[in-house]
Each structure stands twice: as C-alpha cells, then as structure tokens.
Design an enzyme around this catalytic site. Structure first.
Site, PDB file in Angstrom:
ATOM      1  N   HIS A 181      42.095   0.990  68.542  1.00 55.34           N
ATOM      2  CA  HIS A 181      43.490   1.137  68.037  1.00 55.34           C
ATOM      3  C   HIS A 181      44.506   0.288  68.753  1.00 55.34           C
ATOM      4  O   HIS A 181      44.395   0.320  70.005  1.00 55.34           O
ATOM      5  CB  HIS A 181      43.812   2.630  68.247  1.00 55.34           C
ATOM      6  N   CYS A 192      42.000   5.532  59.432  1.00 52.84           N
ATOM      7  CA  CYS A 192      41.151   4.800  60.568  1.00 52.84           C
ATOM      8  C   CYS A 192      39.925   5.631  61.077  1.00 52.84           C
ATOM      9  O   CYS A 192      38.774   5.198  61.091  1.00 52.84           O
ATOM     10  CB  CYS A 192      41.841   4.503  61.829  1.00 52.84           C
ATOM     11  N   GLU A 229      38.102   3.624  70.891  1.00 52.58           N
ATOM     12  CA  GLU A 229      37.826   4.719  70.460  1.00 52.58           C
ATOM     13  C   GLU A 229      36.311   5.001  70.544  1.00 52.58           C
ATOM     14  O   GLU A 229      35.469   4.313  70.466  1.00 52.58           O
ATOM     15  CB  GLU A 229      37.938   5.033  68.911  1.00 52.58           C
TER      16      GLU A 229
END
Ligand code: PCA
Length: 229
Positions: A186, A167, A104
C-alpha cells in the site's frame, strides 16, 4: 510492455532456452475519494528503463491497472494470472491515510459493505469467498521488502491490515492461486497531494520516489525467484 522493455526481454530470452519468469505488477484505477490513484502512476513510471533493468535480472515485468470494482477486479485478475502464469505477483494500491509504504502481510476473507466501489456498487456478501479460510498470509519476504523500500529512500513498514475494500479482496484472491510469490504494497498519497489536516506529518515520497522504491521491491522478488529456481 513498451518498446524498450519488449526489446530487452526478447534479447534476454534469445540468449536462453527458457522463457523468462513473469512478474505481474498491478496498480489500481480511480475510486470514490481518489480521483487519481498514484498506484496507476507508479505503474506508468515503471515502463521503459526500469522494465529493461528487470529484464537484465532475468524477469519479464508485466504491468496492469485493475479497476476498483468488487465484481470486475477478480475477473481481470483471473484472466491475467491465467494468461501470464506469473511466477510472482505484486499488487500496489493507495492507502490515503497512511504515511509510509506498507508491506501487507495478510489478507482477510472479509469486505466491508459500507464503501461503494468505482461503479458505486457494494459487495453482495461480506465474505470474499464464502466458506474460504479466514485469512491468507502474503508469500513475499516482507522484511526484506521493507528494507529495500527504505534503502530506496521511502519510509516503509510492515502492515497486518490490508483493509476491507478492493485491495484486500485482490490480495486474498491472488493468495488463493498457486503463484509462488504474491504480495501487496500500500502506498501513501504522494507529496503535494495530502488532504488538509495531515500537514504536520513528515512529507511522503514523491510519485517518482515511490516508483523507485517499488522497482527496488521488484528486484527483491527477482532475486528470490532466481534463488528458488
Ligand atoms: N486502494 C483501495 C482500492 C484501490 C486502491 O488503490 C484499497 O486500499 O482497498
């Protein structure tokens, strides 16, 4: 930390006059739709030999599992960061509909009120930090992490969407701290645990394969910390 890891950290610290920089690695517990969260399994698998290998590279790995609870995760995170003062934080969490490990690159100041957490609660506000910046950029060498995950045998890609659940909330809050390196990976559901209808996709890595890939990502962070010292 387990005995092998602790012994290795003590041994390494004894040979240096400085305490080893801490890398905090967190996974998540169960949540609606994910009765067992592979990120917590990866945290367990990184005990012992991997922790000892990272100690040889000069970092003390601290592994923790956060609750998937909008109200409780930030508290746990704040306590961990306050008490451990990590030089790097890497979060890992499940993205059940993704096929690869996704690094991410940002977190948004937004949470959805549609999806209840593990305590069946939804957030009171759609802003994580009311009045906070709309988005924060991850502070990790994202492309190098992708290469390291791939070199370890896991399909991997960059992602610009950490979601709108716990998250994303966790990454946004960590990026609001002064931690030098902070990021999020992730992970997909491991091989053999895919929901029906996804069988035509190429198989995802096993849990052990993902743990090896996350260890490779931690080595990238250790190298980065060493370079910045
Ligand atoms: N995945 C969820 C929360 C915890 C986890 O492992 C998410 O992507 O927000």
């Amino acid at each position: 930390m387990d005995n092998v890891g602790t012994a290795r950290v003590k041994e390494a610290e004894a040979h240096s006059d400085m305490p080893m920089p801490v890398v905090l690695l967190t996974g998540f517990g169960a949540f609606p739709g994910a009765p067992s969260n592979p990120s917590a399994g990866i945290i367990r698998l990184l005990a012992g030999a991997p922790t000892a290998r990272l100690a040889r590279l000069g970092i003390r790995l601290e592994r923790h599992v956060l609750p998937v609870v909008f109200a409780a995760a930030p508290q746990r995170l704040a306590i961990l960061i306050e008490s451990l003062r990590p030089s790097a934080v890497l979060h890992i969490g499940l993205a059940g509909r993704r096929r690869s490990l996704c690094v991410e690159t940002r977190a948004c100041n937004f949470v959805s009120q549609l999806h209840p957490d593990a305590r069946r609660q939804t957030p009171v506000s759609r802003s994580i930090t009311p009045g906070g910046v709309p988005a924060r950029a991850a502070r990790v060498p994202s492309q190098r992490l992708v290469h390291a995950l791939r070199a370890a045998g896991a399909r991997s890609q960059i992602s610009i969407d950490a979601g709108s659940y716990v998250c994303n909330q966790t990454l946004y809050l960590t990026l609001g701290t002064e931690t030098a390196l902070a990021g999020f990976i992730h992970v997909p559901r491991p091989r053999g645990r895919r929901p029906p209808g996804m069988s035509k996709m190429p198989p995802p890595p096993t849990l052990a394969g993902m743990a090896r890939a996350v260890e490779a990502a931690l080595i990238v962070l250790a190298t980065e910390l060493r370079r910045n010292r």
